[in-house]
Design a protein around this motif. Structure first.
Motif, PDB file in Angstrom:
ATOM      1  N   UNK A 186      31.378  36.606  47.230  1.00  0.00           N
ATOM      2  CA  UNK A 186      30.647  35.407  46.811  1.00  0.00           C
ATOM      3  C   UNK A 186      29.201  35.733  46.472  1.00  0.00           C
ATOM      4  N   UNK A 187      28.747  36.890  46.922  1.00  0.00           N
ATOM      5  CA  UNK A 187      27.361  37.303  46.670  1.00  0.00           C
ATOM      6  C   UNK A 187      27.282  38.462  45.688  1.00  0.00           C
ATOM      7  N   UNK A 188      28.147  39.461  45.867  1.00  0.00           N
ATOM      8  CA  UNK A 188      28.157  40.629  44.991  1.00  0.00           C
ATOM      9  C   UNK A 188      29.267  40.490  43.953  1.00  0.00           C
ATOM     10  N   UNK A 189      28.915  40.648  42.696  1.00  0.00           N
ATOM     11  CA  UNK A 189      29.874  40.489  41.599  1.00  0.00           C
ATOM     12  C   UNK A 189      29.836  41.729  40.715  1.00  0.00           C
ATOM     13  N   UNK A 190      31.018  42.232  40.384  1.00  0.00           N
ATOM     14  CA  UNK A 190      31.135  43.385  39.469  1.00  0.00           C
ATOM     15  C   UNK A 190      30.947  42.847  38.049  1.00  0.00           C
ATOM     16  N   UNK A 191      29.703  42.855  37.588  1.00  0.00           N
ATOM     17  CA  UNK A 191      29.394  42.279  36.278  1.00  0.00           C
ATOM     18  C   UNK A 191      29.657  43.264  35.145  1.00  0.00           C
ATOM     19  N   UNK A 192      29.870  44.520  35.506  1.00  0.00           N
ATOM     20  CA  UNK A 192      30.083  45.585  34.537  1.00  0.00           C
ATOM     21  C   UNK A 192      30.843  46.685  35.256  1.00  0.00           C
ATOM     22  N   UNK A 193      31.556  47.534  34.520  1.00  0.00           N
ATOM     23  CA  UNK A 193      32.344  48.565  35.188  1.00  0.00           C
ATOM     24  C   UNK A 193      31.497  49.500  36.042  1.00  0.00           C
ATOM     25  N   UNK A 194      30.196  49.618  35.743  1.00  0.00           N
ATOM     26  CA  UNK A 194      29.325  50.519  36.502  1.00  0.00           C
ATOM     27  C   UNK A 194      28.369  49.792  37.443  1.00  0.00           C
ATOM     28  N   UNK A 195      28.368  48.457  37.419  1.00  0.00           N
ATOM     29  CA  UNK A 195      27.355  47.732  38.183  1.00  0.00           C
ATOM     30  C   UNK A 195      27.955  46.610  39.035  1.00  0.00           C
ATOM     31  N   UNK A 196      27.528  46.584  40.309  1.00  0.00           N
ATOM     32  CA  UNK A 196      27.887  45.539  41.261  1.00  0.00           C
ATOM     33  C   UNK A 196      26.574  44.874  41.658  1.00  0.00           C
ATOM     34  N   UNK A 197      26.388  43.621  41.270  1.00  0.00           N
ATOM     35  CA  UNK A 197      25.085  42.962  41.395  1.00  0.00           C
ATOM     36  C   UNK A 197      25.099  41.905  42.499  1.00  0.00           C
TER      37      UNK A 197
END
Length: 252
Positions: A198-209
Motif C-alpha cells: 500500500x506504500x511501496x509500488x513497483x512503478x517501473x521494472x527497475x524502481x520500487x517507490x
C-alpha cells in the motif's frame, strides 16, 4: 541483522580431519557440532576444512563430501558474488569481521565471517526467520521493519519509512533516502515481497517507490515521471503498464 553468537573456534586450532573427536567435551569437534548456528571453517584458499550439522542442513550437504571444496560451490550462482564479497569484506575489515543477508531463490541466510589470521576464516549463518534453505517459503512473509544496507564492512539497518525509492542494481538494490544512497544486499524482487504494497509500488521494472515520498507526478511528451523528495529532486519513470495504477493511487 541479528548478531551472530561468538565463534567457539577462535581460540582453538583448525581440525586435522573431518571425523568428530569422541573424547572430551572441550574438543574442537564437540564444540563445533553443538554450536546452534551453521558453522563452516575455511582455509586461506576458501576451501572447507570443517562443517557442523546445522550448516550441513542449511547448505543441503547430505550425501556429499564438502571437505576441500570451494565454499562457493554450495551456493546458487545468483548468490556467489555476495558470498565472495562478504569474505573479502571480512579480510579487509579492521576488526576482521563482516556480515550481511545472503538472498537466494531458495531462501535467505544471515551470515557473518570472521578472519582467523593465517588459519583462514570462520563463517557462521542461520536462515532468516528460521527458514532453512530449500524449504518452501511461507505464503505470506512479514513486512520488513528495517532495511539492511552495506556501509564499509558492516551491515546497518535503515527505517523502512525513511526509504524513498529502491532501484535494481544487478542482484542487489540501491536504496535512496534523504541522507543519500545505500547498497542493499537484497534483490528488488525480494524487497517487493517484503514491503507494504500500500506504500511501496513497483512503478517501473527497475524502481520500487515509496509513494509517501512522491513530491509530484508529471507528464512530459506522453511519458509520466515521479519527482521524489530526495536525491536532489530525483525523477523516476513510470512504466506504460503502471500509469493507470499510479494515477489512481495518487489521484492525478
Amino acid at each position: 541483522m541479528r548478531a551472530a553468537p561468538a565463534c567457539p573456534t577462535l581460540a582453538g586450532a583448525m581440525p586435522p580431519t573431518r571425523t568428530p573427536a569422541p573424547s572430551s567435551s572441550g574438543s574442537f569437534e564437540y564444540r563445533l557440532q553443538r554450536t546452534p548456528v551453521g558453522v563452516v571453517m575455511l582455509d586461506l584458499a576458501r576451501r572447507i576444512t570443517a562443517v557442523n550439522a546445522v550448516a550441513g542442513r542449511l547448505l543441503r550437504l547430505k550425501g556429499t563430501d564438502p571437505i576441500g571444496a570451494d565454499i562457493l560451490a554450495f551456493h546458487p550462482p545468483a548468490s556467489r558474488a555476495k558470498v565472495r564479497w562478504l569474505i573479502d569484506a571480512a579480510e579487509n575489515a579492521t576488526d576482521g569481521t563482516a556480515g550481511m543477508v545472503v538472498t537466494t531463490p531458495m531462501g535467505s541466510l544471515v551470515a557473518k565471517v570472521t578472519t582467523l589470521g593465517d588459519q583462514g576464516f570462520c563463517m557462521m549463518f542461520h536462515a532468516l526467520g528460521e527458514l532453512p534453505m530449500g524449504d518452501a517459503e511461507p505464503a505470506e512473509r512479514p513486512h520488513l521493519l528495517k532495511l539492511p544496507v552495506l556501509r564499509g564492512g558492516a551491515t546497518e539497518l535503515v527505517e523502512i519509512a525513511d526509504i524513498v525509492c529502491l532501484t535494481a542494481q544487478g542482484h542487489y538494490a540501491e536504496a535512496l533516502t534523504r541522507a543519500g544512497t545505500h547498497l542493499c544486499p537484497l534483490a528488488l524482487a525480494e524487497l517487493e515481497k517484503r514491503v507494504d504494497p500500500l506504500t511501496f509500488v513497483r512503478v517501473h521494472r527497475r524502481h520500487l517507490v515509496n509513494l509517501r515520498h512522491v513530491r509530484a507526478a508529471e507528464r512530459v511528451d506522453g511519458r509520466w515521471t515521479l519527482a521524489l523528495s530526495a536525491g536532489q529532486g530525483a525523477r523516476i519513470p513510470v512504466g506504460r503498464d503502471k500509469v493507470e495504477l499510479v494515477r489512481r493511487l495518487l489521484a492525478v
